[in-house]
Design an enzyme around this catalytic site. Structure first.
Site, PDB file in Angstrom:
ATOM      1  N   LYS A  25      50.751  58.358  -9.981  1.00  0.00           N
ATOM      2  CA  LYS A  25      50.652  59.298  -8.849  1.00  0.00           C
ATOM      3  C   LYS A  25      51.182  60.694  -9.164  1.00  0.00           C
ATOM      4  CE  LYS A  25      50.185  56.167  -5.000  1.00  0.00           C
ATOM      5  NZ  LYS A  25      50.601  54.819  -5.477  1.00  0.00           N
ATOM      6  N   GLU A  41      52.203  60.749   3.532  1.00  0.00           N
ATOM      7  CA  GLU A  41      52.573  59.374   3.829  1.00  0.00           C
ATOM      8  C   GLU A  41      52.883  58.676   2.504  1.00  0.00           C
ATOM      9  OE1 GLU A  41      49.534  60.401   3.313  1.00  0.00           O
ATOM     10  OE2 GLU A  41      48.926  58.957   1.765  1.00  0.00           O
ATOM     11  N   SER A  79      48.934  50.825 -13.806  1.00  0.00           N
ATOM     12  CA  SER A  79      49.137  52.030 -12.983  1.00  0.00           C
ATOM     13  C   SER A  79      50.601  52.369 -12.732  1.00  0.00           C
ATOM     14  CB  SER A  79      48.400  51.874 -11.657  1.00  0.00           C
ATOM     15  OG  SER A  79      48.767  50.672 -11.003  1.00  0.00           O
TER      16      SER A  79
HETATM   17  C1  LIG Z   1      49.886  53.689  -5.085  1.00  0.00           C
HETATM   18  C2  LIG Z   1      49.691  52.789  -6.201  1.00  0.00           C
HETATM   19  C3  LIG Z   1      48.470  52.135  -6.411  1.00  0.00           C
HETATM   20  C4  LIG Z   1      47.327  52.202  -5.448  1.00  0.00           C
HETATM   21  O1  LIG Z   1      46.790  53.468  -5.254  1.00  0.00           O
HETATM   22  P1  LIG Z   1      45.400  53.900  -5.848  1.00  0.00           P
HETATM   23  O2  LIG Z   1      45.113  55.186  -5.178  1.00  0.00           O
HETATM   24  O3  LIG Z   1      44.420  52.825  -5.509  1.00  0.00           O
HETATM   25  O4  LIG Z   1      45.580  54.031  -7.306  1.00  0.00           O
HETATM   26  C5  LIG Z   1      48.333  51.362  -7.543  1.00  0.00           C
HETATM   27  N1  LIG Z   1      49.344  51.207  -8.417  1.00  0.00           N
HETATM   28  C6  LIG Z   1      50.535  51.806  -8.242  1.00  0.00           C
HETATM   29  C7  LIG Z   1      51.615  51.575  -9.237  1.00  0.00           C
HETATM   30  C8  LIG Z   1      50.750  52.614  -7.131  1.00  0.00           C
HETATM   31  O5  LIG Z   1      51.933  53.191  -6.980  1.00  0.00           O
END
Ligand SMILES: *Cc1c(COP(=O)(O)O)cnc(C)c1O
Length: 405
Positions: free
Chosen positions: A96, A118, A385
């Site tokens: 993010k 948010e 992610s």
């Molecule tokens: C917020 C988050 C997601 C989900 O958000 P996307 O917009 O679908 O990527 C996935 N993995 C992590 C570690 C997150 O913090």
């Protein structure tokens, strides 16, 4: 295929990806969105902006994030070779920060004083609070009370970083309610504030803008994977909440017809009983939070309550480009439930020494299942992610006994 491929350069100038996306908002807010679009179109063409962002990606975030061949995990599944794009190693622990820095720089360039947003798992809140400090902006974060209780470490981080944390007590007290509350606060003063949306959702230009900032993930991965293996991955896998980490990885590979692409939605406790957030799998097109996309909704078109063990995947809508990619058949959207994700969480921790975010564990769960069906010569690149540090207290409390803790 060529006609379809052209669609990957979307959206059009009204923000449509096929029939999805657009901007379904009051006129006063539309004027503000038009300003944001114009400001973004300017900086998008400005080499100085790209230099500044590239500098921060490298020296602040720690990009490029590596790709790791998870050899132990691959051996355990007995099939395809699993590779991980290590977005968990970014400063603040997830992908993010890639779009938060972009949005904060944009806000600064537009002369805004404050960014508001948010947050679900708290990852967007922490990333945005971090970007706000760095760039010199105030920061208000709206978060559901259920998520506040579950994501204590991120709550503390946001406070340490000097952000104003505003608890949301309406509805199911999770992500959708936090979006509603943040949206209302934004409407009260859209001139001095910028609403920094946390995924590829919301009215135009956000799905485009957040995708553009996240594209770095796939651009790096494509080159790194070729350097490591001499070719492209056979399969890509990423989890899908709003869809930003997924679109960030996928975009660079959309025109590579040999690459199969999978987006993994949360099946929660049960797909049959409505206890999930599998929007593309079980939803229908509708409008929420100012854009058209697949949506989990009742007969009146109101969003249904959603659930996943991973707070960051807990959203009844999904980014409009994913809706188009589903209809085109270019990306296959599949699911993994709480149990599969928990197994994957512990399996990665105990085979590779990497504790994944519960969100990312959904992608891993599907990748492990898929790997087992494939020959050892095949490859799967998973977008890891985020890291699981934020989840450890929750996991031990709820699942510790099952996994021998
Ligand atoms: C917020 C988050 C997601 C989900 O958000 P996307 O917009 O679908 O990527 C996935 N993995 C992590 C570690 C997150 O913090």
């Amino acid at each position: 295929m060529t006609a379809i491929l052209k669609g990957y350069a979307l959206p059009d100038d009204k923000g449509y990806f096929g029939e999805y996306g657009g901007s379904f908002i009051p006129e006063t807010l539309q004027a503000i969105m038009n300003d944001i679009t114009m400001a973004y179109e300017d900086i998008r063409k400005d080499p100085a902006f790209h230099r500044e962002l590239a500098y921060l990606y490298k020296h602040f975030v720690g990009r490029p994030s590596p790709i790791f061949h998870a050899a132990n995990l691959s051996r355990k599944t007995g099939g395809a070779q699993i590779y991980l794009k290590r977005e968990d190693l970014n400063h603040t622990g997830a992908h993010k920060i890639n779009h938060c820095l972009g949005e904060a720089l944009l806000a600064k360039k537009m002369g805004k004083k404050k960014i508001i947003a948010e947050t679900g798992a708290g990852q967007h809140g922490v990333a945005l609070a971090t970007a706000a400090v760095l760039v010199g902006l105030e920061c208000d974060i709206y978060m559901g009370e259920v998520d506040i209780a579950k994501e204590h470490p991120n709550v503390v981080r946001m406070k340490i970083l000097g952000a104003n944390l505003i608890p949301v007590s309406r509805g199911t007290r999770t992500l959708k309610d936090a979006v509603d509350a943040a949206f209302e606060a934004y409407l009260e003063d859209p001139v001095t504030q910028l609403y920094a949306i946390g995924s590829v959702v919301g009215p135009h230009p956000f799905p485009m803008m957040v995708r553009d900032f996240q594209q770095i993930v796939g651009v790096e991965a494509r080159e790194q994977f070729q350097d490591m293996t001499g070719g492209l991955p056979d399969n890509l896998v990423a989890c899908v909440g709003g869809g930003s980490n997924a679109i960030g990885l996928f975009t660079a590979f959309l025109e590579d017809e040999s690459v199969e692409i999978y987006g993994v939605e949360p099946a929660g406790r049960s797909l049959e009983k409505g206890d999930h957030a599998a929007t593309l799998t079980l939803g229908k097109p509708g409008v929420l939070h100012g854009f058209k996309s697949y949506l989990l909704q009742d007969e009146e078109g109101d969003p249904l309550p959603v659930y996943s063990v991973a707070s960051g995947l807990d959203y009844p809508g999904v980014g409009p480009q994913h809706s188009l990619l589903k209809d085109l058949g270019r990306v296959q959207y599949v699911t993994a439930g709480d149990k599969d994700a928990m197994d994957a969480f512990f399996t990665l921790s105990r085979t590779e020494g990497i504790i994944p975010a519960l969100e990312s564990a959904h992608a891993l769960a599907f990748a492990m299942k898929k790997a087992a069906e494939l020959d050892v010569s095949r490859t799967i690149l998973v977008n890891l992610s985020g890291r699981g540090d934020k989840d450890i207290d929750f996991v031990v409390e709820k699942y510790g006994k099952i996994y021998g803790i």
